[in-house]
Design an enzyme around this catalytic site. Sequence first.
Site, PDB file in Angstrom:
ATOM      1  N   LYS A 111       1.520   6.119  -3.722  1.00 25.34           N
ATOM      2  CA  LYS A 111       1.431   7.503  -3.109  1.00 25.34           C
ATOM      3  C   LYS A 111       1.771   8.645  -3.703  1.00 25.34           C
ATOM      4  CE  LYS A 111       3.035   5.405   1.009  1.00 25.34           C
ATOM      5  NZ  LYS A 111       1.802   4.519   2.251  1.00 25.34           N
TER       6      LYS A 111
HETATM    7  N1  LIG Z   1       3.897   3.040   4.008  1.00 23.71           N
HETATM    8  C1  LIG Z   1       3.895   4.422   4.159  1.00 23.71           C
HETATM    9  C2  LIG Z   1       3.987   4.812   5.859  1.00 23.71           C
HETATM   10  C3  LIG Z   1       3.037   5.862   6.624  1.00 23.71           C
HETATM   11  O1  LIG Z   1       2.118   5.451   5.584  1.00 23.71           O
HETATM   12  P1  LIG Z   1       0.957   6.831   4.930  1.00 23.71           P
HETATM   13  O2  LIG Z   1      -0.095   5.955   4.361  1.00 23.71           O
HETATM   14  O3  LIG Z   1      -0.193   7.038   6.083  1.00 23.71           O
HETATM   15  O4  LIG Z   1       1.713   7.406   4.756  1.00 23.71           O
HETATM   16  C4  LIG Z   1       5.578   4.960   3.722  1.00 23.71           C
HETATM   17  O5  LIG Z   1       6.064   4.826   2.795  1.00 23.71           O
HETATM   18  O6  LIG Z   1       5.987   5.913   4.030  1.00 23.71           O
END
Ligand SMILES: N[C@@H](CCOP(=O)(O)O)C(=O)O
Length: 482
Positions: A111
């Site tokens: 992320k």
């Molecule tokens: N796997 C994500 C869930 C949210 O997904 P996103 O890619 O839309 O932010 C997490 O770890 O929070």
Amino acid sequence: MKYISTRGNHENCTASQAIEKGICSDRGLFVPKKFPHVSLEEIEKMKEMNYKEVALNILKRYLTDYSEEELKECIGVYDETFSHPEKTPVVKLKDGVYVLELWHGPTLAFKDMALQIMPRLFTQARKKNNAEKESLILVATSGDTGKAALEGFKDLKGVRVVVFYPAHGVSDVQRLQMLTSEGENVEVVGVVGNFDDCQTAVKNIFLDEELNLSLDKFKLSSANSINLGRLLPQIIYYFKAYLQLLRDNEITLGETIDFSVPTGNFGDILAGYYAKQMGLPVGKLICASNKNNVLYDFLKTGIYNKQRDFFKTMSPSMDILVSSNLERLIYHILEDGKVLNRLYNEFEETGILELDTASLKKIQETIAADYSTEDECLETIYDTFDKNNYMIDPHTAVAMNGGLKNKSRKTVVLSTANIYKFSSSILKAFDLEKNNEFENIEALEKLSKEDVPLNIKKLKSLKILHTKVVEKDKLGDVLRSL
Ligand SMILES: N[C@@H](CCOP(=O)(O)O)C(=O)O
């Protein structure tokens, strides 16, 4: 480049407007009107580029209302906060499998690849659009997005962040990472429910007129992958991986390769789909799910049915039954906002979405489906270490298993998290689990011989700063109290 809504009832937006808004006012998601194209000649020329140069090359095709100087300033973050010189190194394992390590950022999950640059893009967007109100960024997380957003937006002027996480649905380290988060502008709230409850509640807040009135001093936005500012930077590493294989003479120019992607909210794999639409020689994208295999069923049958049991697994970031970005993929296949609107209205009413056979076939030409049981996940962790002396986390194991089962050409497995975020689950594979998570971390270090990152070591001595836990229908109250 203009951005339109998947649901067809929203005015065209610039990239910066789409990033600042996060989600369209007709409930749809922003999508590019067309995909920019990168030719093979250009790919050849990009071979020696570093991560930042590739990032600029890709992002300037999408973020056309940002100047090159502005983009460079944003992209600079990759040199400031990532610990590996390559940013996303590719590691060669046996049998034509490569692992794309996406966890060298500050919170140790993929992320960071988007949530480190997005706050800078967001700040530029606020300036461009003369934002007067403070932005209130709502985040739903199943474990990794939350901490990455908290870190990325920490103390950013003009922005507040509230993260909602399932109180009993994340790993110990993921929880500690979030609850110890500093920053004047951040709040972390546990929810009695699962990720889908958090995500649905957040989406409903955008549409709640009464609540929006009482939040009038804020402009709402999102840092989940429903926001374009999350999605677009993720395209970069698909290109970078291909370029690295090309540079290392592992592949020849134009050779197609597959990517196996651990999938939850469908943002990561969708970025791969965008890369392919742009001209990157991608064969198949393998959508690898855990026991929550709603996407697997959809990709095999065309029927998406969220009315099913929700399982808590050892890959909690993928414990998701409503995968938001699937809406974007279906839009690109149908190219018709009205039909998509009808499908999603039905889905919101019944929990079931049924796609026509021709459209499903089109999806299947690019996306293969697989899922792993919990036992398969443990076996894959064990086997990968046994065979390659390389340790992987449970999310990567799901993708590894999917990649190996569906392998027909060279395959890149996306590794989305550092092993120390999930020590206890990994040790289960070796029958070495200890009594608490810090003992597990030590045991995993002995076994894997991988250094424990400082940000994990530090967790032991950090103060818990966020203790709020609410019922799933009370998220609005949290915001009213801001
Ligand atoms: N796997 C994500 C869930 C949210 O997904 P996103 O890619 O839309 O932010 C997490 O770890 O929070």
